[in-house]
Design a protein around this motif. Structure first.
Motif, mmCIF file in Angstrom:
data_model
loop_
_atom_site.group_PDB
_atom_site.id
_atom_site.type_symbol
_atom_site.label_atom_id
_atom_site.label_comp_id
_atom_site.label_asym_id
_atom_site.label_seq_id
_atom_site.Cartn_x
_atom_site.Cartn_y
_atom_site.Cartn_z
ATOM 1 N N TYR B 32 0.850 -1.182 0.000
ATOM 2 C CA TYR B 32 0.000 0.000 0.000
ATOM 3 C C TYR B 32 0.883 1.228 0.000
ATOM 4 O O TYR B 32 1.830 1.322 0.774
ATOM 5 N N TYR B 49 -3.874 7.474 -2.607
ATOM 6 C CA TYR B 49 -3.698 6.136 -2.051
ATOM 7 C C TYR B 49 -3.743 5.134 -3.190
ATOM 8 O O TYR B 49 -4.663 5.167 -4.008
ATOM 9 N N SER B 92 2.940 0.627 3.402
ATOM 10 C CA SER B 92 2.564 -0.329 4.424
ATOM 11 C C SER B 92 2.583 -1.742 3.860
ATOM 12 O O SER B 92 2.342 -1.954 2.680
ATOM 13 N N LEU B 93 2.878 -2.679 4.752
ATOM 14 C CA LEU B 93 2.776 -4.087 4.378
ATOM 15 C C LEU B 93 1.317 -4.509 4.392
ATOM 16 O O LEU B 93 0.487 -3.923 5.049
ATOM 17 N N TYR B 94 1.015 -5.539 3.692
ATOM 18 C CA TYR B 94 -0.323 -6.100 3.727
ATOM 19 C C TYR B 94 -0.634 -6.561 5.140
ATOM 20 O O TYR B 94 0.206 -7.101 5.826
#
Lengths: 113, 112
Positions: B32, B49, B92-94
Motif C-alpha cells: 500500500y 492512495y 505499508s505491508l499487507y
C-alpha cells in the motif's frame, strides 16, 4: 466531518517532568497511533493501539508509554521528559484493519528545556 | 539505509510547472502506497492512495507505483501556490493494521 484533536498545540516542559499528551477522535475508530516528527527524519511511530486497553510498541517506544482506557482517547506519556524528546507529536486514527486512511490531529509541538 | 528514502528538498518551482516528487524503498513486501500533504503547523492529510503497482489520477495529481524498481512518484500538474506544503510518502505491508512507514518528506514551494 472527521476530527482528531490534541490537547495542546504548544507545550514547554522542564527536564524530568512527567508529560501527558492527549488525543481524542470522534469517528469511533479502533486504531490509534502516536508519531513524532523531526526534521530530516519524517514521521516515526512511537506506539499504537488496536483496541481499548491494548497497545503495541512502534519503532521508537523508549522513554514513552501510552494509555487507552476509552475507545476515543489515546494518551502518550513521557515518564521523565528529556531534551531529546523535543519534537512535534502527531496523533492519528483509522478504522479497522484498513490502512486506506489515517486521520491526523494538528500536532503538539513540545519543547523540553 | 532507511526503509523509505525521500529527497527532503526544498523544491522551488514557478506557478504552472509540473512537479515530480519521488520515493524509493527497500522492502519489496510493501503493498500500500500513500502520499500525504502537510501544510505548515498542521497535521498530514491523505492526498493519494494506491494499492500495488500502477497509476492513479485525481484532478491535477497523479500517483505512480513501480514495484519492480521499488519507486513511487507523485506528479502535480499546473502547480499552484496553494500546493506549497511538505509532501510525505508512506507505505505499508499487507495486513499491518494501519502501521505506516513514512519518508522524510519533501518541502515544496510554488512561487506565483
Amino acid at each position: 466531518d472527521v476530527k482528531v484533536t490534541q490537547s495542546s498545540r504548544y507545550l514547554v516542559k522542564r527536564t524530568g517532568e512527567k508529560v501527558f499528551l492527549e488525543c481524542v477522535q470522534d469517528m469511533d475508530h479502533e486504531n490509534m497511533f502516536w508519531y513524532r516528527q523531526d526534521p530530516g527524519l519524517g514521521l516515526r511511530l512511537i506506539y499504537f493501539s488496536y483496541d481499548v486497553k491494548m497497545k503495541e510498541k512502534g519503532d521508537i517506544p523508549e522513554g514513552y508509554s501510552v494509555s487507552r482506557e476509552k475507545k476515543e482517547r489515546f494518551s502518550l506519556i513521557l515518564e521523565s521528559a528529556s531534551t531529546n524528546q523535543t519534537s512535534m507529536y502527531l496523533c492519528a486514527s483509522t478504522v479497522g484493519p484498513s490502512m486506506e486512511t489515517q486521520y491526523f490531529g494538528p500536532g503538539t509541538r513540545l519543547l523540553v528545556l | 539505509q532507511k526503509e523509505v528514502e525521500q529527497d527532503p528538498g526544498p523544491l522551488s518551482v514557478p506557478e504552472g510547472a509540473i512537479v515530480s516528487l519521488n520515493c524509493t524503498y527497500s522492502n519489496s513486501a510493501f503493498q500500500y502506497f500513500m502520499w500525504y500533504r502537510q501544510y505548515s503547523r498542521k497535521g498530514p492529510e491523505l492526498l493519494m492512495y494506491t494499492y500495488s503497482s500502477g497509476n492513479k489520477e485525481d484532478g491535477r495529481f497523479t500517483a505512480q507505483v513501480d514495484k519492480s524498481s521499488k519507486y513511487i512518484s507523485l506528479f502535480i500538474r499546473d502547480s499552484q501556490p496553494s500546493d506549497s506544503a511538505t509532501y510525505l510518502c508512506a507505505m505499508s505491508l499487507y495486513n499491518q493494521g494501519g502501521k505506516l512507514i513514512f519518508g522524510q518528506g519533501t518541502e515544496l514551494s510554488v512561487k506565483p
